[in-house]
Write an enzyme that holds these catalytic residues in place. Structure first.
Site, PDB file in Angstrom:
ATOM      1  N   HIS A 217       0.796  -1.230   0.000  1.00  0.00           N
ATOM      2  CA  HIS A 217       0.000   0.000   0.000  1.00  0.00           C
ATOM      3  C   HIS A 217       0.824   1.273   0.000  1.00  0.00           C
ATOM      4  O   HIS A 217       0.268   2.371  -0.104  1.00  0.00           O
ATOM      5  CB  HIS A 217      -0.922   0.028   1.225  1.00  0.00           C
ATOM      6  CG  HIS A 217      -0.190   0.306   2.506  1.00  0.00           C
ATOM      7  ND1 HIS A 217       0.545  -0.657   3.157  1.00  0.00           N
ATOM      8  CD2 HIS A 217      -0.060   1.428   3.239  1.00  0.00           C
ATOM      9  CE1 HIS A 217       1.094  -0.129   4.230  1.00  0.00           C
ATOM     10  NE2 HIS A 217       0.740   1.137   4.318  1.00  0.00           N
TER      11      HIS A 217
HETATM   12  C1  UD1 Z   1      -1.679   5.478   6.292  1.00  0.00           C
HETATM   13  C2  UD1 Z   1      -0.337   5.857   6.940  1.00  0.00           C
HETATM   14  C3  UD1 Z   1       0.658   4.736   6.710  1.00  0.00           C
HETATM   15  C4  UD1 Z   1       0.121   3.405   7.156  1.00  0.00           C
HETATM   16  C5  UD1 Z   1      -1.215   3.162   6.473  1.00  0.00           C
HETATM   17  C6  UD1 Z   1      -1.821   1.862   6.905  1.00  0.00           C
HETATM   18  C7  UD1 Z   1       0.274   8.251   6.979  1.00  0.00           C
HETATM   19  C8  UD1 Z   1       1.131   9.269   6.337  1.00  0.00           C
HETATM   20  N1  UD1 Z   1       0.219   7.060   6.332  1.00  0.00           N
HETATM   21  O1  UD1 Z   1      -1.470   5.400   4.895  1.00  0.00           O
HETATM   22  O2  UD1 Z   1       1.834   5.020   7.449  1.00  0.00           O
HETATM   23  O3  UD1 Z   1       1.038   2.390   6.820  1.00  0.00           O
HETATM   24  O4  UD1 Z   1      -2.084   4.239   6.814  1.00  0.00           O
HETATM   25  O5  UD1 Z   1      -3.020   1.625   6.259  1.00  0.00           O
HETATM   26  O6  UD1 Z   1      -0.316   8.505   7.999  1.00  0.00           O
HETATM   27  N2  UD1 Z   1      -9.043   5.251   2.492  1.00  0.00           N
HETATM   28  C9  UD1 Z   1     -10.250   4.636   2.475  1.00  0.00           C
HETATM   29  N3  UD1 Z   1     -10.783   4.265   3.692  1.00  0.00           N
HETATM   30  C10 UD1 Z   1     -10.149   4.482   4.863  1.00  0.00           C
HETATM   31  C11 UD1 Z   1      -8.906   5.120   4.854  1.00  0.00           C
HETATM   32  C12 UD1 Z   1      -8.360   5.491   3.662  1.00  0.00           C
HETATM   33  O7  UD1 Z   1     -10.854   4.403   1.450  1.00  0.00           O
HETATM   34  O8  UD1 Z   1     -10.688   4.117   5.914  1.00  0.00           O
HETATM   35  C13 UD1 Z   1      -8.457   5.645   1.211  1.00  0.00           C
HETATM   36  C14 UD1 Z   1      -8.631   7.121   0.983  1.00  0.00           C
HETATM   37  O9  UD1 Z   1      -9.072   7.305  -0.303  1.00  0.00           O
HETATM   38  C15 UD1 Z   1      -7.255   7.707   1.105  1.00  0.00           C
HETATM   39  C16 UD1 Z   1      -6.346   6.509   0.850  1.00  0.00           C
HETATM   40  O10 UD1 Z   1      -7.079   5.347   1.211  1.00  0.00           O
HETATM   41  O11 UD1 Z   1      -7.049   8.732   0.220  1.00  0.00           O
HETATM   42  C17 UD1 Z   1      -5.095   6.575   1.666  1.00  0.00           C
HETATM   43  O12 UD1 Z   1      -5.404   6.776   3.056  1.00  0.00           O
HETATM   44  P1  UD1 Z   1      -4.426   7.652   3.998  1.00  0.00           P
HETATM   45  O13 UD1 Z   1      -4.885   7.591   5.409  1.00  0.00           O
HETATM   46  O14 UD1 Z   1      -4.248   8.985   3.385  1.00  0.00           O
HETATM   47  O15 UD1 Z   1      -3.044   6.926   3.873  1.00  0.00           O
HETATM   48  P2  UD1 Z   1      -2.687   5.378   3.878  1.00  0.00           P
HETATM   49  O16 UD1 Z   1      -2.131   5.034   2.555  1.00  0.00           O
HETATM   50  O17 UD1 Z   1      -3.805   4.553   4.406  1.00  0.00           O
END
Ligand code: UD1
Length: 378
Positions: A217
């Site tokens: 991811h």
């Molecule tokens: C975040 C953490 C990362 C961790 C990861 C675990 C930071 C900088 N990154 O990255 O260190 O390894 O979580 O999962 O804090 N989304 C959903 N549903 C959710 C959450 C996210 O659909 O419940 C989608 C959203 O479109 C979002 C994307 O996933 O834009 C990424 O989510 P985000 O929290 O920005 O970063 P992660 O890649 O999950």
């Protein structure tokens, strides 16, 4: 919560994203067990989907959070700012004595800054880890959090060395072990007495026999088409050897669509899984391929060979003692590392010092002044 007449220390325990939940569970349980501290769960809402959040609270046997900040997704600045604004209000109204943050996600950084500027004591669990790669958002989060925190709870020797080099006071650095492993041990026990057949993946696991387990991811792996296509080519080739079970993160799902990535039918794409179901699958895998931080540690603790699809790791003990091999994110490197992992002599792996299920106990001993090294400010 405001105006509460609590006896003892009032601590906010902050979690926002999936890997945080595993880390706060043992800290919360230990606080409940020992008394002398009132521990409030603050969920920033960085992760919010059922599969990314609530399911973990259930698996980890955590109660509903006391406060849910509903930060949601957004750019780094937007997400961090939303968490900060909301958390500041909660701190101002409840005036905790201590804020405990874990790991390296945006919520960790945001809540440390807010607390420190309100003169609230900050404890960072999993402090001192460094990948030395400042293109990684988590590295910035680690550096900033450790720049303002008061107490540093460290999982491995490299963290102690990094904090010393950065000038953190010796008496504030506590090498306590790893709360991820506290949680893993707790969950393994539950799993053994659990009804494994109830998992939706039980049939698939039994049918596949020998398989690989994959998580992927990181923005550095999935956001650029060329990189992701190269990784996918490696996975498709690896899957010719053994089928791959792949619970897919929402970011990765979006990027698969966006880049038109094709995965072989021997790569079984699953929805994000709860903690226990994921453990049920990876603990029996021939090898794990991952870009997660936590899985590098958990596989080391259970002696499962691990291939890390990254150029670096902030958890070097998993390479020197544990089962982890750094593969980079190019096709040939991944396939070579996998080959090594599958041929590894499992008897040579060691579990790192203090990864014994007792980290949360050591943390509270230090915070509540039972560790002679730490004097609690009055
Ligand atoms: C975040 C953490 C990362 C961790 C990861 C675990 C930071 C900088 N990154 O990255 O260190 O390894 O979580 O999962 O804090 N989304 C959903 N549903 C959710 C959450 C996210 O659909 O419940 C989608 C959203 O479109 C979002 C994307 O996933 O834009 C990424 O989510 P985000 O929290 O920005 O970063 P992660 O890649 O999950």
């Amino acid at each position: 919560m405001a105006g509460e007449t609590a006896v003892g220390l009032v601590a906010f325990l902050v979690a926002g994203a999936r890997p945080n939940f595993m880390k706060i569970a043992p800290i919360y349980r230990e606080a409940r067990r020992r008394g002398g501290v009132v521990c409030r769960l603050i969920h920033t809402g960085q992760h919010y989907d059922y599969e990314m959040s609530q399911t973990f609270f259930q698996d980890l046997e955590l109660p509903e959070p006391d406060v849910f900040l509903k930060a949601g997704s957004g750019s780094h600045a937007v997400q961090t700012a939303r968490i900060m604004t909301a958390f500041e209000k909660v701190c101002q109204s409840a005036c905790p004595d201590l804020v405990i943050v874990v790991g390296d996600v945006n919520s960790t950084l945001a809540c440390s800054l807010v607390a420190k500027k309100l003169l609230i004591r900050v404890a960072h669990v999993e402090a001192g880890l460094r990948s030395f790669d400042r293109t990684m958002p988590e590295e910035i989060n680690r550096i900033v959090t450790d720049a303002v925190a008061d107490e540093f709870f460290v999982t491995e020797e490299s963290g102690v060395e990094n904090l010393r080099r950065e000038g953190r006071p010796e008496e504030r650095i506590h090498f306590v072990g790893n709360v991820m492993i506290d949680n893993l041990m707790f969950q393994l026990e539950r799993l053994q007495s659990d009804e494994e057949a109830r998992f939706s993946t039980a049939g698939l696991k039994n049918r596949l026999g020998t398989y690989l387990f994959l998580t992927l991811h990181r923005p550095s792996n999935v956001d650029q088409a060329e990189t992701f296509q190269g990784i996918a080519a490696a996975l498709n080739e690896a899957a010719e050897r053994f089928p791959i079970l792949f619970p897919m993160h929402p970011r990765t799902r979006k990027m698969v669509k966006h880049h038109g990535v094709r995965l072989s039918e021997r790569v079984h794409v699953l929805p994000p899984l709860g903690f226990r179901e994921s453990l049920y699958l990876w603990k029996d895998a021939a090898a794990v391929l991952t870009d997660s931080g936590g899985l590098q540690e958990e596989t080391t603790a259970l002696g499962v060979p691990c291939v890390t699809i990254r150029e670096n790791t902030e958890r070097p003990v998993t390479l020197s003692l544990g089962t982890n091999i750094l593969a980079g994110n190019r096709k040939s490197g991944i396939l070579q590392a996998l080959d090594r992992a599958l041929r590894a002599d499992r008897s040579r792996f060691q579990v790192p010092p203090k990864w014994d299920g007792q980290a949360a106990r050591r943390i509270w001993e230090a915070l509540l002044g039972e560790d002679p090294k730490v004097a609690r400010p009055v």
